[in-house]
Design a protein around this motif. Structure first.
Motif, short mmCIF file in Angstrom:
data_model
loop_
_atom_site.label_atom_id
_atom_site.label_comp_id
_atom_site.label_asym_id
_atom_site.label_seq_id
_atom_site.Cartn_x
_atom_site.Cartn_y
_atom_site.Cartn_z
N LYS A 88 57.20 20.56 0.60
CA LYS A 88 57.21 20.92 -0.82
C LYS A 88 58.06 22.17 -1.06
O LYS A 88 58.85 22.23 -2.02
N GLU A 89 57.91 23.18 -0.20
CA GLU A 89 58.69 24.40 -0.33
C GLU A 89 60.18 24.10 -0.18
O GLU A 89 61.02 24.65 -0.91
N LYS A 90 60.52 23.23 0.78
CA LYS A 90 61.91 22.85 1.00
C LYS A 90 62.48 22.16 -0.24
O LYS A 90 63.61 22.45 -0.68
N LEU A 91 61.71 21.26 -0.84
CA LEU A 91 62.18 20.54 -2.02
C LEU A 91 62.34 21.48 -3.21
O LEU A 91 63.27 21.33 -4.01
N ASN A 92 61.46 22.46 -3.31
CA ASN A 92 61.59 23.44 -4.40
C ASN A 92 62.86 24.26 -4.25
O ASN A 92 63.54 24.55 -5.24
N LEU A 93 63.18 24.65 -3.03
CA LEU A 93 64.41 25.40 -2.79
C LEU A 93 65.64 24.55 -3.12
O LEU A 93 66.61 25.04 -3.73
N LYS A 127 70.34 22.87 -6.34
CA LYS A 127 71.11 21.71 -6.80
C LYS A 127 70.75 21.25 -8.21
O LYS A 127 71.48 20.46 -8.81
N GLY A 128 69.62 21.70 -8.73
CA GLY A 128 69.24 21.33 -10.10
C GLY A 128 68.46 20.03 -10.18
O GLY A 128 68.27 19.32 -9.19
N LEU A 158 67.24 15.83 -8.02
CA LEU A 158 65.89 15.26 -7.86
C LEU A 158 65.81 13.90 -8.52
O LEU A 158 65.21 12.96 -7.97
N GLN A 159 66.35 13.79 -9.73
CA GLN A 159 66.30 12.52 -10.46
C GLN A 159 66.97 11.40 -9.66
O GLN A 159 66.43 10.30 -9.56
N ASN A 172 60.59 16.88 -15.82
CA ASN A 172 59.52 17.65 -15.19
C ASN A 172 59.77 17.72 -13.67
O ASN A 172 59.45 16.79 -12.94
N PRO A 173 60.37 18.81 -13.19
CA PRO A 173 60.76 18.87 -11.77
C PRO A 173 59.58 18.77 -10.81
O PRO A 173 59.71 18.21 -9.73
N GLN A 174 58.41 19.30 -11.19
CA GLN A 174 57.28 19.26 -10.26
C GLN A 174 56.77 17.84 -10.05
O GLN A 174 56.33 17.49 -8.95
N ARG A 175 56.83 17.02 -11.08
CA ARG A 175 56.44 15.61 -10.90
C ARG A 175 57.43 14.90 -10.00
O ARG A 175 57.06 14.09 -9.16
#
Length: 304
Positions: free
Chosen positions: A128-133, A138-139, A143-144, A162-165
């Protein structure tokens, strides 16, 4: 709960944004002399009122509402938290009422109350921390795109702003090798009450007119000032949503005000389309027109 459990009914009023759920819920609450639980994941937040189309003071006074203005934008809150709290509250409310109303357009939160969630396996440590970084670097578009490839089903349902979802769904996929959506439809947790789902929707052109009108009214009622007051908190997950993101870009001088307002309308219409797609998969929903003059009678007839 008491021995009359089988008689207890949760009336769920569902539909896209601007379809008239609030007005219908209040009228139905008057008919059954009962209370309303909100299932709008942005109306929870005290600091966000105009841009979330919260019920007015008059509407809130007309019927007792729960889960509106109950959180601060600084608090982390999930559909799992909502499930636990809503079921505890329903347990109390059903001691007083045979009918309780759940109204809103957040499909995930409605699912939480009506069905619950399957248990997810343990996630890969540190992912999760890696994905948040990576999101910071990258914006959200990255993620989308990753979610679209990993889980096209959930991609069509989730709030793509919603980036967290998005991060949660990618985290599940990368930890398990299975799409997030596959964990969300395995077993329905039996609830100790009957659920009746009533859907409100309009022909697309009319719904889009309602959305455009609502956005114009929000602007007249102080949306720009509300968003400006929240600039210091723009990094918070609660504010990664339509109506706020576009105006943050305006304050950053990336776009002018007219363009920001047009984008709010456009993105709200897209959000409504995704809501309709989500709810359209639920065959239990009884669909109705909110502009039917006999709407409440039609609803009561469907509930019996």
């Amino acid at each position: 709960m008491n021995d009359e459990l089988s008689e207890k009914t949760l009336i769920v009023i569902i539909g896209p944004t601007a379809s008239g759920k609030t007005a219908a819920a209040i009228q139905l609450a008057h008919h059954y002399k009962t209370d309303i639980l909100s299932a709008d994941s942005r109306q929870f937040y005290q600091e966000m009122s105009i841009g979330t189309a919260k019920p007015s003071k008059q509407e809130l006074a007309a019927a007792k509402h729960f889960f509106i203005n109950n959180l601060s934008i600084t608090e982390n809150y999930t559909a799992w938290d909502y499930e636990v709290q809503a079921l505890e509250l329903l347990n109390k409310l059903f001691d007083k009422h045979n009918y309780v109303i759940l109204a809103g357009g957040s499909g995930l939160f409605i699912k939480a109350v009506c069905e619950g969630f399957d248990e997810f396996p343990d996630m890969r440590p540190g992912l999760k921390e890696k994905l948040n970084l990576e999101f910071e670097e990258k914006g959200i578009a990255d993620l989308q795109q990753r979610l679209k490839i990993a889980d096209p089903v959930y991609y069509e349902q989730v709030d793509l702003n919603n980036p967290q979802r998005l991060i949660r769904a990618i985290e599940v996929f990368e930890s398990t090798g299975k799409p997030f959506s596959s964990f969300r439809k395995l077993n329905v947790n039996k609830r100790p009450f009957r659920v009746v789902k009533l859907g409100l929707n309009l022909p697309r052109e009319k719904l889009y007119q309602q959305i455009n009108y609502r956005v114009d009214e929000m602007v007249k009622n102080g949306l720009i000032e509300e968003v400006k007051s929240l600039l210091a908190y723009r990094h918070l997950n609660a504010l990664n949503t339509v109506g706020y993101s576009e105006l943050f870009n305006y304050f950053d001088e990336q776009i002018d005000l007219d363009r920001a307002i047009e984008l709010i309308k456009q993105n709200t219409r897209r959000f409504a389309k995704r809501q309709i797609t989500w709810f359209g998969r639920d065959k239990e929903i009884i669909w109705m027109r909110p502009d039917n003059k006999d709407l409440i009678a039609e609803m009561v007839s469907a509930i019996k």
